[in-house]
Motif scaffolding. Structure first.
Motif, PDB file in Angstrom:
ATOM      1  N   VAL A 246       0.866  -1.182   0.000  1.00  0.00           N
ATOM      2  CA  VAL A 246       0.000   0.000   0.000  1.00  0.00           C
ATOM      3  C   VAL A 246       0.900   1.228   0.000  1.00  0.00           C
ATOM      4  O   VAL A 246       1.822   1.323   0.804  1.00  0.00           O
ATOM      5  CB  VAL A 246      -0.917   0.037   1.242  1.00  0.00           C
ATOM      6  N   GLY A 247       0.656   2.150  -0.938  1.00  0.00           N
ATOM      7  CA  GLY A 247       1.461   3.370  -0.938  1.00  0.00           C
ATOM      8  C   GLY A 247       1.616   3.989  -2.304  1.00  0.00           C
ATOM      9  O   GLY A 247       0.907   3.642  -3.251  1.00  0.00           O
ATOM     10  N   THR A 248       2.568   4.907  -2.396  1.00  0.00           N
ATOM     11  CA  THR A 248       2.756   5.700  -3.618  1.00  0.00           C
ATOM     12  C   THR A 248       3.917   5.226  -4.478  1.00  0.00           C
ATOM     13  O   THR A 248       4.239   5.864  -5.474  1.00  0.00           O
ATOM     14  CB  THR A 248       3.001   7.169  -3.248  1.00  0.00           C
ATOM     15  N   ASN A 249       4.546   4.115  -4.092  1.00  0.00           N
ATOM     16  CA  ASN A 249       5.686   3.591  -4.855  1.00  0.00           C
ATOM     17  C   ASN A 249       6.799   4.633  -4.966  1.00  0.00           C
ATOM     18  O   ASN A 249       7.151   5.095  -6.064  1.00  0.00           O
ATOM     19  CB  ASN A 249       5.239   3.155  -6.258  1.00  0.00           C
ATOM     20  N   PRO A 250       7.396   5.022  -3.819  1.00  0.00           N
ATOM     21  CA  PRO A 250       8.419   6.076  -3.835  1.00  0.00           C
ATOM     22  C   PRO A 250       9.671   5.707  -4.623  1.00  0.00           C
ATOM     23  O   PRO A 250      10.405   6.592  -5.057  1.00  0.00           O
ATOM     24  CB  PRO A 250       8.739   6.266  -2.342  1.00  0.00           C
ATOM     25  N   GLN A 251       9.910   4.398  -4.818  1.00  0.00           N
ATOM     26  CA  GLN A 251      11.084   3.979  -5.581  1.00  0.00           C
ATOM     27  C   GLN A 251      11.056   4.573  -6.992  1.00  0.00           C
ATOM     28  O   GLN A 251      12.096   4.875  -7.573  1.00  0.00           O
ATOM     29  CB  GLN A 251      11.138   2.445  -5.663  1.00  0.00           C
ATOM     30  N   PHE A 252       9.847   4.762  -7.503  1.00  0.00           N
ATOM     31  CA  PHE A 252       9.701   5.275  -8.869  1.00  0.00           C
ATOM     32  C   PHE A 252       8.992   6.633  -8.866  1.00  0.00           C
ATOM     33  O   PHE A 252       8.323   7.003  -9.832  1.00  0.00           O
ATOM     34  CB  PHE A 252       8.938   4.256  -9.721  1.00  0.00           C
ATOM     35  N   ASP A 253       9.127   7.345  -7.724  1.00  0.00           N
ATOM     36  CA  ASP A 253       8.587   8.704  -7.582  1.00  0.00           C
ATOM     37  C   ASP A 253       7.087   8.769  -7.870  1.00  0.00           C
ATOM     38  O   ASP A 253       6.596   9.723  -8.484  1.00  0.00           O
ATOM     39  CB  ASP A 253       9.333   9.686  -8.504  1.00  0.00           C
ATOM     40  N   GLY A 254       6.370   7.757  -7.410  1.00  0.00           N
ATOM     41  CA  GLY A 254       4.928   7.744  -7.594  1.00  0.00           C
ATOM     42  C   GLY A 254       4.241   8.767  -6.707  1.00  0.00           C
ATOM     43  O   GLY A 254       4.787   9.205  -5.684  1.00  0.00           O
ATOM     44  N   THR A 255       3.052   9.156  -7.083  1.00  0.00           N
ATOM     45  CA  THR A 255       2.274  10.123  -6.297  1.00  0.00           C
ATOM     46  C   THR A 255       0.885   9.597  -5.921  1.00  0.00           C
ATOM     47  O   THR A 255       0.282  10.081  -4.980  1.00  0.00           O
ATOM     48  CB  THR A 255       2.092  11.439  -7.088  1.00  0.00           C
ATOM     49  N   GLU A 256       0.406   8.603  -6.648  1.00  0.00           N
ATOM     50  CA  GLU A 256      -0.938   8.074  -6.398  1.00  0.00           C
ATOM     51  C   GLU A 256      -0.869   6.859  -5.485  1.00  0.00           C
ATOM     52  O   GLU A 256      -0.078   5.935  -5.720  1.00  0.00           O
ATOM     53  CB  GLU A 256      -1.584   7.691  -7.730  1.00  0.00           C
ATOM     54  N   ARG A 257      -1.692   6.864  -4.421  1.00  0.00           N
ATOM     55  CA  ARG A 257      -1.722   5.711  -3.518  1.00  0.00           C
ATOM     56  C   ARG A 257      -2.402   4.542  -4.207  1.00  0.00           C
ATOM     57  O   ARG A 257      -3.459   4.693  -4.831  1.00  0.00           O
ATOM     58  CB  ARG A 257      -2.493   6.021  -2.236  1.00  0.00           C
ATOM     59  N   THR A 258      -1.797   3.379  -4.106  1.00  0.00           N
ATOM     60  CA  THR A 258      -2.371   2.177  -4.700  1.00  0.00           C
ATOM     61  C   THR A 258      -2.347   1.034  -3.704  1.00  0.00           C
ATOM     62  O   THR A 258      -1.602   1.044  -2.718  1.00  0.00           O
ATOM     63  CB  THR A 258      -1.579   1.739  -5.958  1.00  0.00           C
ATOM     64  N   VAL A 259      -3.197   0.053  -3.960  1.00  0.00           N
ATOM     65  CA  VAL A 259      -3.189  -1.218  -3.218  1.00  0.00           C
ATOM     66  C   VAL A 259      -2.847  -2.292  -4.237  1.00  0.00           C
ATOM     67  O   VAL A 259      -3.594  -2.508  -5.196  1.00  0.00           O
ATOM     68  CB  VAL A 259      -4.561  -1.504  -2.576  1.00  0.00           C
ATOM     69  N   GLU A 260      -1.707  -2.952  -4.037  1.00  0.00           N
ATOM     70  CA  GLU A 260      -1.248  -3.975  -4.981  1.00  0.00           C
ATOM     71  C   GLU A 260      -0.954  -5.267  -4.233  1.00  0.00           C
ATOM     72  O   GLU A 260      -0.275  -5.252  -3.206  1.00  0.00           O
ATOM     73  CB  GLU A 260       0.005  -3.506  -5.718  1.00  0.00           C
ATOM     74  N   ALA A 261      -1.472  -6.369  -4.751  1.00  0.00           N
ATOM     75  CA  ALA A 261      -1.292  -7.664  -4.093  1.00  0.00           C
ATOM     76  C   ALA A 261      -0.546  -8.628  -5.003  1.00  0.00           C
ATOM     77  O   ALA A 261      -0.946  -8.838  -6.160  1.00  0.00           O
ATOM     78  CB  ALA A 261      -2.653  -8.248  -3.715  1.00  0.00           C
ATOM     79  N   TYR A 262       0.542  -9.198  -4.483  1.00  0.00           N
ATOM     80  CA  TYR A 262       1.304 -10.214  -5.208  1.00  0.00           C
ATOM     81  C   TYR A 262       0.899 -11.580  -4.678  1.00  0.00           C
ATOM     82  O   TYR A 262       1.099 -11.883  -3.501  1.00  0.00           O
ATOM     83  CB  TYR A 262       2.807  -9.995  -5.018  1.00  0.00           C
ATOM     84  N   ALA A 263       0.293 -12.395  -5.518  1.00  0.00           N
ATOM     85  CA  ALA A 263      -0.118 -13.744  -5.122  1.00  0.00           C
ATOM     86  C   ALA A 263       1.127 -14.624  -5.067  1.00  0.00           C
ATOM     87  O   ALA A 263       1.738 -14.922  -6.093  1.00  0.00           O
ATOM     88  CB  ALA A 263      -1.132 -14.301  -6.111  1.00  0.00           C
ATOM     89  N   ILE A 264       1.492 -15.025  -3.875  1.00  0.00           N
ATOM     90  CA  ILE A 264       2.749 -15.752  -3.648  1.00  0.00           C
ATOM     91  C   ILE A 264       2.749 -17.102  -4.374  1.00  0.00           C
ATOM     92  O   ILE A 264       1.799 -17.884  -4.265  1.00  0.00           O
ATOM     93  CB  ILE A 264       2.978 -15.941  -2.131  1.00  0.00           C
ATOM     94  N   ASP A 265       3.822 -17.334  -5.107  1.00  0.00           N
ATOM     95  CA  ASP A 265       4.064 -18.611  -5.806  1.00  0.00           C
ATOM     96  C   ASP A 265       3.045 -18.913  -6.896  1.00  0.00           C
ATOM     97  O   ASP A 265       2.912 -20.067  -7.328  1.00  0.00           O
ATOM     98  CB  ASP A 265       4.105 -19.790  -4.804  1.00  0.00           C
TER      99      ASP A 265
END
Length: 317
Positions: A246-265
């Motif tokens: 959850v967040g703005t993805n600061p690694q890529f200078d994002g500004t929009e908050r997102t919810v992203e889910a990675y389905a493990i395996d």
């Protein structure tokens, strides 16, 4: 469970019933006490149980712009109420006109004329009618006039969440906003859930080897604080262990908050356009910006490992 939207949806031949009224956002453990009592009372009296709630949230009509973050959309609340054995759910459109209904008029128009209440079940601080002028004492008096009983149920449950504060929707929203999803889970009796449609994002997760479902959340959703969480992604009838960002993805200078889910395996998932749900089990770490993509990838690997451990521990309980 029957679902009605507005008084006109109630069947003409509807008989006596046991009623409880409230926003019931989240259907937390305190709410469950009241609703379960209403269901039990209805069974004792041999009549159906009805939950009356409102849409939109009354505060948005009385004080525009003050709509609280929602712990559960109406369809989710309906599912939870059905699990508790409720026979019918009445969602009343909360309009400016409706908000001006006096407590006495509310009793007559809703409880007496339409639902033919035999008993009404509420918590001790229940308020209703114009300017919240009606209370349990007033309701009890109306019951003597119109032949219905009033049962007052102590909905106050406490635990470790919030430092021992009584469980409430307000406290749950605060804990979610702070990222304390474990505390929220104690109050709700289940993980906090966020729902929405999977949309196409920047697809950086896919490029990095960790493809995520980017969830466009429903309006007014209570979203946890920025960070990484362990939980589950529910899609197509399956609950998949997930690492959730959850967040703005600061690694890529994002500004929009997102919810992203990675389905493990899981490999080759195509969820675009599907309505999904994300359950938040536990906080893993806060949002961070790393010195390099390599450092980011190492952190993601650690997030997935930690999430897997937390989920496995929860599933073995």
């Amino acid at each position: 469970m029957q679902r009605w939207r507005g008084l006109e949806d109630i069947p003409q031949d509807w008989g006596r019933s046991v009623v409880t009224i409230g926003s019931y956002d989240g259907v937390h453990r305190g709410h469950q006490l009241i609703i379960s009592h209403a269901v039990e009372r209805a069974r004792e009296l041999g009549v159906p149980s009805v939950v009356v709630t409102f849409d939109p949230h009354p505060s948005e009509v009385v004080r525009p712009g003050s709509h609280p973050p929602l712990l559960a959309p109406h369809h989710r609340r309906a599912e939870l109420m059905a699990e508790l054995g409720v026979d019918a759910l009445l969602i009343l459109p909360f309009t400016p006109e409706f908000s001006k209904l006096s407590p006495a008029d509310f009793v007559v128009k809703v409880l007496v004329d339409k639902l033919h209440a035999k008993a009404v079940v509420e918590g001790p601080n229940f308020r209703f009618g114009h300017k919240a002028a009606g209370n349990v004492a007033f309701l009890t008096g109306q019951g003597e006039t119109y032949d219905f009983e009033v049962d007052v149920v102590d909905l106050y449950v406490t635990g470790e969440a919030g430092g021992g504060e009584p469980f409430s929707s307000t406290l749950t929203r605060r804990l979610v906003a702070e990222g304390d999803v474990e505390g929220a889970r104690e109050i709700l009796g289940r993980p906090h859930r966020v729902e929405g449609v999977v949309v196409r994002g920047a697809q950086r997760g896919r490029e990095l080897g960790f493809p995520t479902a980017n969830v466009e959340t429903l309006p007014h959703t209570a979203i946890p604080a920025d960070g990484v969480y362990a939980g589950w992604l529910h899609a197509q009838g399956e609950a998949m262990p997930a690492a959730i960002s959850v967040g703005t993805n600061p690694q890529f200078d994002g500004t929009e908050r997102t919810v992203e889910a990675y389905a493990i395996d899981r490999v080759g998932l195509d969820l675009y356009g599907l309505h999904v749900a994300v359950d938040f089990l536990a906080f893993v770490r806060g949002q961070a910006k790393f010195e390099s993509i390599e450092a980011l990838l190492e952190a993601i690997g650690d997030d997935v490992k930690r999430s897997r451990e937390l989920i496995e521990a929860a599933e073995s309980e």
